[in-house]
Design an enzyme around this catalytic site. Structure first.
Site, PDB file in Angstrom:
ATOM      1  N   GLY A   1     -15.675  18.364  -6.977  1.00  0.00           N
ATOM      2  CA  GLY A   1     -16.423  19.414  -7.737  1.00  0.00           C
ATOM      3  C   GLY A   1     -16.000  20.526  -7.368  1.00  0.00           C
ATOM      4  O   GLY A   1     -15.551  21.204  -6.592  1.00  0.00           O
TER       5      GLY A   1
ATOM      6  N   GLN B   1     -17.914  29.577  -6.873  1.00  0.00           N
ATOM      7  CA  GLN B   1     -16.775  29.284  -5.878  1.00  0.00           C
ATOM      8  C   GLN B   1     -15.468  30.306  -6.046  1.00  0.00           C
ATOM      9  O   GLN B   1     -14.831  30.421  -4.969  1.00  0.00           O
ATOM     10  CB  GLN B   1     -16.607  27.800  -5.513  1.00  0.00           C
TER      11      GLN B   1
ATOM     12  N   CYS C   1     -18.234  20.881   1.484  1.00  0.00           N
ATOM     13  CA  CYS C   1     -18.097  21.789   0.297  1.00  0.00           C
ATOM     14  C   CYS C   1     -16.881  22.864   0.661  1.00  0.00           C
ATOM     15  O   CYS C   1     -16.500  22.881   1.941  1.00  0.00           O
ATOM     16  CB  CYS C   1     -19.118  23.090   0.630  1.00  0.00           C
ATOM     17  N   LEU C   2     -15.918  22.930  -0.506  1.00  0.00           N
ATOM     18  CA  LEU C   2     -14.784  23.487  -0.323  1.00  0.00           C
ATOM     19  C   LEU C   2     -15.029  25.083   0.220  1.00  0.00           C
ATOM     20  O   LEU C   2     -14.007  25.689   0.812  1.00  0.00           O
ATOM     21  CB  LEU C   2     -14.007  23.679  -1.823  1.00  0.00           C
TER      22      LEU C   2
ATOM     23  N   HIS D   1     -25.341  19.669  -6.306  1.00  0.00           N
ATOM     24  CA  HIS D   1     -24.420  20.363  -5.267  1.00  0.00           C
ATOM     25  C   HIS D   1     -23.927  21.585  -6.119  1.00  0.00           C
ATOM     26  O   HIS D   1     -23.986  22.799  -5.629  1.00  0.00           O
ATOM     27  CB  HIS D   1     -23.607  19.612  -4.658  1.00  0.00           C
ATOM     28  N   GLU D   2     -23.356  21.350  -7.261  1.00  0.00           N
ATOM     29  CA  GLU D   2     -22.456  22.402  -7.975  1.00  0.00           C
ATOM     30  C   GLU D   2     -23.387  23.326  -8.599  1.00  0.00           C
ATOM     31  O   GLU D   2     -23.256  24.388  -8.894  1.00  0.00           O
ATOM     32  CB  GLU D   2     -21.676  21.814  -9.265  1.00  0.00           C
TER      33      GLU D   2
ATOM     34  N   HIS E   1     -24.777  25.985  -6.326  1.00  0.00           N
ATOM     35  CA  HIS E   1     -23.662  27.062  -6.474  1.00  0.00           C
ATOM     36  C   HIS E   1     -23.889  27.927  -7.269  1.00  0.00           C
ATOM     37  O   HIS E   1     -24.146  29.043  -7.179  1.00  0.00           O
ATOM     38  CB  HIS E   1     -22.220  26.655  -6.522  1.00  0.00           C
TER      39      HIS E   1
HETATM   40  O1  GNR Z   1     -15.316  17.915  -2.737  1.00  0.00           O
HETATM   41  C1  GNR Z   1     -16.633  17.968  -2.531  1.00  0.00           C
HETATM   42  N1  GNR Z   1     -16.992  16.909  -1.799  1.00  0.00           N
HETATM   43  C2  GNR Z   1     -18.509  16.686  -1.572  1.00  0.00           C
HETATM   44  C3  GNR Z   1     -19.108  15.584  -0.970  1.00  0.00           C
HETATM   45  C4  GNR Z   1     -20.050  15.364  -1.163  1.00  0.00           C
HETATM   46  C5  GNR Z   1     -21.323  16.089  -1.710  1.00  0.00           C
HETATM   47  C6  GNR Z   1     -20.926  17.136  -2.444  1.00  0.00           C
HETATM   48  C7  GNR Z   1     -19.458  17.518  -2.649  1.00  0.00           C
HETATM   49  S1  GNR Z   1     -18.953  18.620  -3.478  1.00  0.00           S
HETATM   50  C8  GNR Z   1     -17.398  19.163  -2.836  1.00  0.00           C
HETATM   51  C9  GNR Z   1     -16.762  20.010  -3.419  1.00  0.00           C
HETATM   52  C10 GNR Z   1     -17.458  21.574  -3.557  1.00  0.00           C
HETATM   53  O2  GNR Z   1     -17.593  22.331  -2.839  1.00  0.00           O
HETATM   54  N2  GNR Z   1     -17.948  21.676  -4.659  1.00  0.00           N
HETATM   55  O3  GNR Z   1     -18.822  22.703  -4.832  1.00  0.00           O
HETATM   56 NI    NI Z   2     -19.514  23.203  -2.763  1.00  0.00          NI
END
Ligand code: GNR
Ligand code: NI
Length: 168
Positions: free
Chosen positions: A46, A51, A92-93, A134-135, A138
């Site tokens: 995601g 980001q 998270c990236l 999670h997104e 952000h």
């Molecule tokens: O790549 C991602 N893997 C992930 C694994 C478990 C829960 C959430 C994520 S999102 C993350 C990519 C990212 O940072 N999205 O904002």
């Molecule tokens: Ni993230």
């Protein structure tokens, strides 16, 4: 197409609350394609516009094995469908190299616009539900590390700051 630079914790720009998209046009679709290319290049499931330092309510997800099922959500509104929580080891990236268990509602309803600006709704569960929440975090200036203890968060912040100093 272009690969965009991903901001890293504790960059204060990641704390910006994103604004709703007012118009879905070709320029926005071009940006969304860049977001997808950036997400695939980074092997993420995601990516939120926040980001890449664009503070508009846009996110992309692909939780498929083959990495060929891109989902685009513009102005997403999520509602939990259950009190039951699901735990996932989240990464998270924007917090590279760190993984921690986070609990979130296991099923959510989402209403959003697609890349053509048309409204759609769906119910999500499992990894998709986790990733979507999670997104959306952000877009609200939140990170998964806000869901863990301050001790763990500070430890991660110090390690990333050290890495950033070494890379500078
Ligand atoms: O790549 C991602 N893997 C992930 C694994 C478990 C829960 C959430 C994520 S999102 C993350 C990519 C990212 O940072 N999205 O904002
Ligand atoms: Ni993230």
């Amino acid at each position: 197409m272009a690969i965009l630079e991903i901001l890293e914790f504790p960059d204060p720009r990641l704390r910006t609350v994103a604004k709703p998209v007012e118009k879905v046009d070709d320029e926005l679709r071009k940006f969304i394609n860049d977001m997808l290319e950036t997400m695939y290049d980074a092997n993420g499931i995601g990516l939120a516009a926040s980001q890449v330092d664009v503070h508009q309510r846009i996110l992309v997800i692909d939780v498929s094995e083959e990495r060929n099922e891109p989902l685009v959500f513009i102005n997403p509104e999520i509602t939990p469908l259950t009190d039951t929580l699901d735990s996932y080891e989240e990464g998270c990236l924007s917090v590279p190299g760190f993984y921690e268990t986070v609990e979130r509602p296991e099923r959510v309803h989402v209403k959003a616009l697609n890349k053509d600006g048309e409204p759609f709704e769906m119910e999500c569960e499992g990894l998709l539900a986790t990733c979507l929440q999670h997104e959306v975090d952000h877009l609200d200036g939140k990170l998964f590390v806000d869901h863990i203890s301050r001790l763990k968060r500070n430890r991660i912040r110090k390690r990333i700051e050290k890495q950033q100093r070494q890379n500078a």
